[in-house]
Motif scaffolding. Sequence first.
Motif, mmCIF file in Angstrom:
data_model
loop_
_atom_site.group_PDB
_atom_site.id
_atom_site.type_symbol
_atom_site.label_atom_id
_atom_site.label_comp_id
_atom_site.label_asym_id
_atom_site.label_seq_id
_atom_site.Cartn_x
_atom_site.Cartn_y
_atom_site.Cartn_z
ATOM 1 N N ARG A 246 18.724 -33.095 51.806
ATOM 2 C CA ARG A 246 17.533 -33.896 52.126
ATOM 3 C C ARG A 246 17.639 -34.522 53.520
ATOM 4 O O ARG A 246 16.654 -34.629 54.244
ATOM 5 C CB ARG A 246 17.338 -34.986 51.079
ATOM 6 N N VAL A 247 18.852 -34.945 53.874
ATOM 7 C CA VAL A 247 19.058 -35.527 55.201
ATOM 8 C C VAL A 247 18.812 -34.483 56.282
ATOM 9 O O VAL A 247 18.182 -34.765 57.307
ATOM 10 C CB VAL A 247 20.481 -36.114 55.317
ATOM 11 N N ALA A 248 19.319 -33.269 56.072
ATOM 12 C CA ALA A 248 19.104 -32.185 57.027
ATOM 13 C C ALA A 248 17.616 -31.870 57.153
ATOM 14 O O ALA A 248 17.099 -31.646 58.254
ATOM 15 C CB ALA A 248 19.876 -30.938 56.589
ATOM 16 N N ALA A 249 16.915 -31.859 56.009
ATOM 17 C CA ALA A 249 15.474 -31.608 56.032
ATOM 18 C C ALA A 249 14.739 -32.726 56.759
ATOM 19 O O ALA A 249 13.743 -32.487 57.464
ATOM 20 C CB ALA A 249 14.951 -31.474 54.597
ATOM 21 N N MET B 152 12.008 -38.314 40.362
ATOM 22 C CA MET B 152 13.157 -39.124 40.752
ATOM 23 C C MET B 152 14.138 -39.299 39.598
ATOM 24 O O MET B 152 15.340 -39.422 39.806
ATOM 25 C CB MET B 152 12.675 -40.496 41.243
ATOM 26 N N ASN B 153 13.610 -39.321 38.384
ATOM 27 C CA ASN B 153 14.487 -39.499 37.235
ATOM 28 C C ASN B 153 15.483 -38.353 37.101
ATOM 29 O O ASN B 153 16.557 -38.516 36.521
ATOM 30 C CB ASN B 153 13.662 -39.605 35.949
ATOM 31 N N SER B 154 15.134 -37.188 37.661
ATOM 32 C CA SER B 154 16.029 -36.033 37.551
ATOM 33 C C SER B 154 17.325 -36.259 38.318
ATOM 34 O O SER B 154 18.354 -35.656 38.005
ATOM 35 C CB SER B 154 15.340 -34.775 38.078
ATOM 36 N N LEU B 155 17.293 -37.130 39.328
ATOM 37 C CA LEU B 155 18.507 -37.408 40.096
ATOM 38 C C LEU B 155 19.578 -38.060 39.225
ATOM 39 O O LEU B 155 20.771 -37.872 39.450
ATOM 40 C CB LEU B 155 18.188 -38.320 41.285
ATOM 41 N N GLN B 156 19.139 -38.823 38.239
ATOM 42 C CA GLN B 156 20.095 -39.502 37.374
ATOM 43 C C GLN B 156 20.899 -38.513 36.525
ATOM 44 O O GLN B 156 21.975 -38.849 36.028
ATOM 45 C CB GLN B 156 19.359 -40.481 36.462
ATOM 46 N N LYS B 157 20.395 -37.303 36.384
ATOM 47 C CA LYS B 157 21.069 -36.294 35.570
ATOM 48 C C LYS B 157 22.072 -35.474 36.370
ATOM 49 O O LYS B 157 22.837 -34.698 35.790
ATOM 50 C CB LYS B 157 20.036 -35.359 34.945
ATOM 51 N N LEU B 158 22.076 -35.652 37.706
ATOM 52 C CA LEU B 158 22.975 -34.868 38.551
ATOM 53 C C LEU B 158 24.394 -35.409 38.475
ATOM 54 O O LEU B 158 24.627 -36.605 38.324
ATOM 55 C CB LEU B 158 22.503 -34.912 40.002
ATOM 56 N N ASP C 239 28.073 -36.212 40.297
ATOM 57 C CA ASP C 239 28.346 -36.847 41.586
ATOM 58 C C ASP C 239 28.310 -35.839 42.733
ATOM 59 O O ASP C 239 27.690 -36.069 43.776
ATOM 60 C CB ASP C 239 29.718 -37.535 41.558
ATOM 61 N N SER C 240 28.976 -34.693 42.550
ATOM 62 C CA SER C 240 29.030 -33.681 43.608
ATOM 63 C C SER C 240 27.647 -33.094 43.876
ATOM 64 O O SER C 240 27.277 -32.845 45.026
ATOM 65 C CB SER C 240 30.012 -32.567 43.236
ATOM 66 N N SER C 241 26.872 -32.888 42.820
ATOM 67 C CA SER C 241 25.521 -32.345 42.992
ATOM 68 C C SER C 241 24.617 -33.342 43.712
ATOM 69 O O SER C 241 23.791 -32.963 44.537
ATOM 70 C CB SER C 241 24.916 -31.985 41.631
ATOM 71 N N LEU C 242 24.779 -34.628 43.397
ATOM 72 C CA LEU C 242 23.980 -35.658 44.044
ATOM 73 C C LEU C 242 24.289 -35.729 45.535
ATOM 74 O O LEU C 242 23.380 -35.860 46.374
ATOM 75 C CB LEU C 242 24.240 -37.011 43.389
ATOM 76 N N LEU C 243 25.564 -35.633 45.875
ATOM 77 C CA LEU C 243 25.949 -35.659 47.290
ATOM 78 C C LEU C 243 25.405 -34.444 48.023
ATOM 79 O O LEU C 243 24.923 -34.545 49.163
ATOM 80 C CB LEU C 243 27.472 -35.729 47.422
ATOM 81 N N LEU C 244 25.479 -33.285 47.402
ATOM 82 C CA LEU C 244 24.953 -32.066 48.013
ATOM 83 C C LEU C 244 23.446 -32.162 48.201
ATOM 84 O O LEU C 244 22.906 -31.784 49.252
ATOM 85 C CB LEU C 244 25.306 -30.853 47.141
#
Length: 252
Positions: A19-22, A1-7, A9-14
Amino acid sequence: MNSLQKLTDSSLLLETEQRVAAERSALLLVLHCLMEIEARQLFAREGFSSLFEMCTRRFKYSESAALRRIDAMRLLSKIPLLEKRVESGALKLSQLAQVQTFLKIEKKDAGHTYTPEQTLSLLTSLEGRSTRETEKALLEISPSLQARRETSETVRPVTATHTEVKIVADEELMLLLEEARSLFAHSADMNPSVASLFKKGLQALVAQKQKARGILDKSGNIHLRRRSRPPSPRRKPPRNSEFHLLVTSLHL
């Protein structure tokens, strides 16, 4: 989960979109699994009285979550074309459950059976709507559903000392509540809760009736029969998931 903090803004949204589609695909797979379990009556062979009981006890769903999935699964089994619309997000799980409940009530109370084509047309008209908007649309076209909502009441223990009561209030009751709130409001509590208003009103009513029957003691105290234990929850039968369609109600 900590890896999300490194994304970025555009990468986080993508990442979130993926994940929502999955998640939607996983949900559809769960519905297909439940469909197959029901077709094989596997829940009975595993010692459960119903698919609902298996979902709550073995798969650890809450009662409402289990009912939503079962209702959605049954509607999906009748109209496979809905699968793509659920996967795309055009239709939500809650909407399938709401419509399945609507169809059952229409058939039972009004003797009106919707064809798959009519059901698909109805669902198409509900695409993109919220749960509340879907509820409103279904209530507008179903007098049977309206009648059930108007008489719907629920009593459910929430703790050892508190119970949740749901009722449907008509216009007269709402006017009485507003009048009572204005009469009881004071500097320490300018907006009395509905629960406190009902308690005050019932205390006055019970005192009046007990006084008429000579039950009040010399100090004028009312006598209440205490419960030895909290009331048992009223479990809704699995076949009827009408409580997915919520209406304006009072929570005490």
